[in-house]
Design a protein around this motif. Structure first.
Motif, PDB file in Angstrom:
ATOM      1  N   LYS A 130       0.869  -1.190   0.000  1.00  0.00           N
ATOM      2  CA  LYS A 130       0.000   0.000   0.000  1.00  0.00           C
ATOM      3  C   LYS A 130       0.896   1.226   0.000  1.00  0.00           C
ATOM      4  O   LYS A 130       1.809   1.334   0.818  1.00  0.00           O
ATOM      5  CB  LYS A 130      -0.882  -0.050   1.253  1.00  0.00           C
ATOM      6  N   ASP A 151     -11.805   4.333   5.435  1.00  0.00           N
ATOM      7  CA  ASP A 151     -11.057   4.233   6.688  1.00  0.00           C
ATOM      8  C   ASP A 151     -11.606   5.299   7.642  1.00  0.00           C
ATOM      9  O   ASP A 151     -12.525   5.033   8.431  1.00  0.00           O
ATOM     10  CB  ASP A 151      -9.548   4.403   6.390  1.00  0.00           C
ATOM     11  N   GLU A 152     -11.099   6.540   7.525  1.00  0.00           N
ATOM     12  CA  GLU A 152     -11.449   7.613   8.463  1.00  0.00           C
ATOM     13  C   GLU A 152     -12.955   7.821   8.644  1.00  0.00           C
ATOM     14  O   GLU A 152     -13.395   8.248   9.717  1.00  0.00           O
ATOM     15  CB  GLU A 152     -10.819   8.935   7.999  1.00  0.00           C
ATOM     16  N   LYS A 159       1.242   5.328   0.341  1.00  0.00           N
ATOM     17  CA  LYS A 159       0.592   6.570   0.755  1.00  0.00           C
ATOM     18  C   LYS A 159       0.699   7.561  -0.392  1.00  0.00           C
ATOM     19  O   LYS A 159       1.778   7.708  -0.992  1.00  0.00           O
ATOM     20  CB  LYS A 159       1.292   7.130   2.004  1.00  0.00           C
ATOM     21  N   GLU A 204      -7.800   4.028  -0.795  1.00  0.00           N
ATOM     22  CA  GLU A 204      -8.288   4.188   0.577  1.00  0.00           C
ATOM     23  C   GLU A 204      -8.521   5.661   0.914  1.00  0.00           C
ATOM     24  O   GLU A 204      -7.632   6.491   0.717  1.00  0.00           O
ATOM     25  CB  GLU A 204      -7.245   3.564   1.521  1.00  0.00           C
ATOM     26  N   ASP A 206      -3.371   4.851  -0.323  1.00  0.00           N
ATOM     27  CA  ASP A 206      -4.102   5.465   0.795  1.00  0.00           C
ATOM     28  C   ASP A 206      -3.851   6.961   0.775  1.00  0.00           C
ATOM     29  O   ASP A 206      -2.708   7.403   0.910  1.00  0.00           O
ATOM     30  CB  ASP A 206      -3.623   4.848   2.125  1.00  0.00           C
ATOM     31  N   ASN A 230      -5.503   9.233   2.822  1.00  0.00           N
ATOM     32  CA  ASN A 230      -5.804   9.876   4.107  1.00  0.00           C
ATOM     33  C   ASN A 230      -6.526  11.214   3.926  1.00  0.00           C
ATOM     34  O   ASN A 230      -6.112  12.237   4.488  1.00  0.00           O
ATOM     35  CB  ASN A 230      -4.544  10.047   4.962  1.00  0.00           C
ATOM     36  N   LYS A 278     -10.314  -0.492  12.010  1.00  0.00           N
ATOM     37  CA  LYS A 278      -9.315  -0.217  13.045  1.00  0.00           C
ATOM     38  C   LYS A 278     -10.055  -0.224  14.369  1.00  0.00           C
ATOM     39  O   LYS A 278     -11.001   0.560  14.555  1.00  0.00           O
ATOM     40  CB  LYS A 278      -8.663   1.150  12.818  1.00  0.00           C
ATOM     41  N   ASN A 335     -11.742  -0.681   5.901  1.00  0.00           N
ATOM     42  CA  ASN A 335     -10.570  -0.869   6.746  1.00  0.00           C
ATOM     43  C   ASN A 335     -11.080  -0.776   8.189  1.00  0.00           C
ATOM     44  O   ASN A 335     -11.610   0.261   8.600  1.00  0.00           O
ATOM     45  CB  ASN A 335      -9.558   0.245   6.418  1.00  0.00           C
TER      46      ASN A 335
HETATM   47 MG    MG Z   1      -5.869   4.593   5.975  1.00  0.00          MG
END
Ligand code: MG
Ligand code: OSB
Length: 367
Positions: free
Chosen positions: A161, A238-239, A163, A213, A188, A190, A262, A260
């Motif tokens: 993966k 994700d977030e 960034k 992502e 990803d 973010n 977490k 994802n």
């Molecule tokens: Mg992420």
């Protein structure tokens, strides 16, 4: 189980190499370890909040304050039969999911230890080797990115993966794809892009990515749904996902096709399992994300990853990628891209390296 005490410990652990994302560079990981003394057992967990509020509004400092002032008074001295009961007592606390998760996870560990069973069993998983990938921070150059990706593949990792951030996307992804035509690859962002960047994100469709992502805002689902209609690469959320309700809304809207999970971001194992179940009902795969955890959080992630709908490789790479010396006595090293679920005793199956932990501790508090 009666909760006799809650022990907080902040540690500062230097990273082997700085980890750069679209929102920050991490060089020293400041994190909290939580020990819950409950029913004569010691439940252990890591709070994954970071020192800077760039991934989530929570930080190491806010987590400490919430745990000290609002969580401890609601649970220390009280008895809870299940994680649900514990979560109910903490329901008045809005948000601060990473702080709450640390205590919830420590409670599960204490309960598994009291029952003499591994955590994965209590969580409802099935023991199996866990396929893992790497998450590569933003590197100095395209060449350095290709080298790092190649090394990860040579080490046996099952997915790479990268960034990305505006201005650092198509070039590194194209180079890695050219050098490694068959590697399962993802990116990803973010939250670094906006819907007006759809053209650039559409260009990524050329590279056969497993997913992109969290391209858009950290609290968005609606624009992600619009973007998903414009690109063929599956979007992984994700977030944006903090609860089973978020997962349902996101998948119903078509904001993404992968989640994802977490544990810290969704307030603990109970809700992580519910997000997993919602995704399964939609036919959407999940995978276990990472937050640059030490061996404590990494162990917890590996137990969770044994649930059946964790079908994509997770970010639970070898501890030695992050730390010259970890905080646990065991080694959590991937072999051929597979991690073994830690089993050195019941519960999370790892134990603290007390000397190492003491050496990096910056403050402690027992409540
Ligand atoms: Mg992420
Ligand atoms: O978005 O998955 C993320 C690290 C810190 C904060 C957010 C993220 C990450 C990672 C690293 O991607 C995953 C890991 O190797 O622990």
């Amino acid at each position: 189980m009666k909760i006799e005490a809650l022990e907080l410990r902040e540690v500062s652990l230097p990273m082997r190499t700085p980890f750069r994302t679209s929102f920050a560079v991490e060089t020293d990981r400041r994190l909290l370890l939580v020990t819950l003394h409950a029913g004569g057992e010691e439940g252990l967990a890591e709070c994954v909040a970071g020192s800077f509020p760039g991934y989530s509004p929570e930080t190491t400092d806010t987590a400490w304050t919430i745990l000290e002032r609002h969580v401890a008074p609601r649970i220390v001295g009280a008895s809870f039969a299940t994680p649900d009961e514990l979560l109910a007592a903490l329901a008045p606390i809005r948000g601060h999911d990473m702080a709450v998760a640390a205590v919830e996870m420590a409670f599960w560990d204490a309960q598994a230890k009291a029952l003499g069973v591994p955590l994965w069993q209590l969580l409802g998983g099935h023991e199996r080797p866990v396929p893992v990938g790497v998450s590569l921070g933003i590197q100095e150059s395209v060449e350095a990115t290709v080298d790092a990706a190649r090394r990860a593949v040579d080490e046996g990792y099952r997915r790479v993966k990268l960034k990305i951030a505006p201005g650092w996307d198509v070039a590194p992804v194209a180079a890695v794809r050219e050098a490694l035509p068959d590697v399962p690859l993802s990116v990803d962002a973010n939250s670094a892009y906006r819907l007006t960047d759809a053209r650039v994100l559409h260009q990524l469709d050329a590279f056969d990515l497993q997913y992109v992502e969290q391209p858009l805002a950290h609290d968005d689902l609606v624009d992600h749904a619009t973007l998903q209609e414009q690109v063929t690469t599956p979007i992984c959320l994700d977030e944006s996902i903090h609860s089973p309700e978020d997962a349902r809304k996101g998948l119903e809207l078509g904001a993404g096709r992968v989640i994802n999970v977490k544990v810290g971001r969704v307030r603990g194992f109970r809700r992580a399992r519910m997000v997993h179940d919602v995704a399964r009902a939609f036919g959407a795969p999940v995978w276990c994300g990472g937050m640059l955890e030490t061996g404590v959080g990494r162990a917890a992630n590996l137990h969770l990853s044994t649930l059946e709908n964790f079908t994509l490789p997770g970010d639970t790479a070898s501890g030695s990628r992050y730390w010259t010396r970890d905080l646990i006595e065991q080694e959590l090293e991937a072999v051929d891209g597979l991690q073994t679920v830690p089993a050195d005793g019941p519960g999370i199956g790892v134990t603290l390296d007390r000397a190492r932990v003491d050496a990096v501790t910056t403050r402690t508090l027992t409540l």
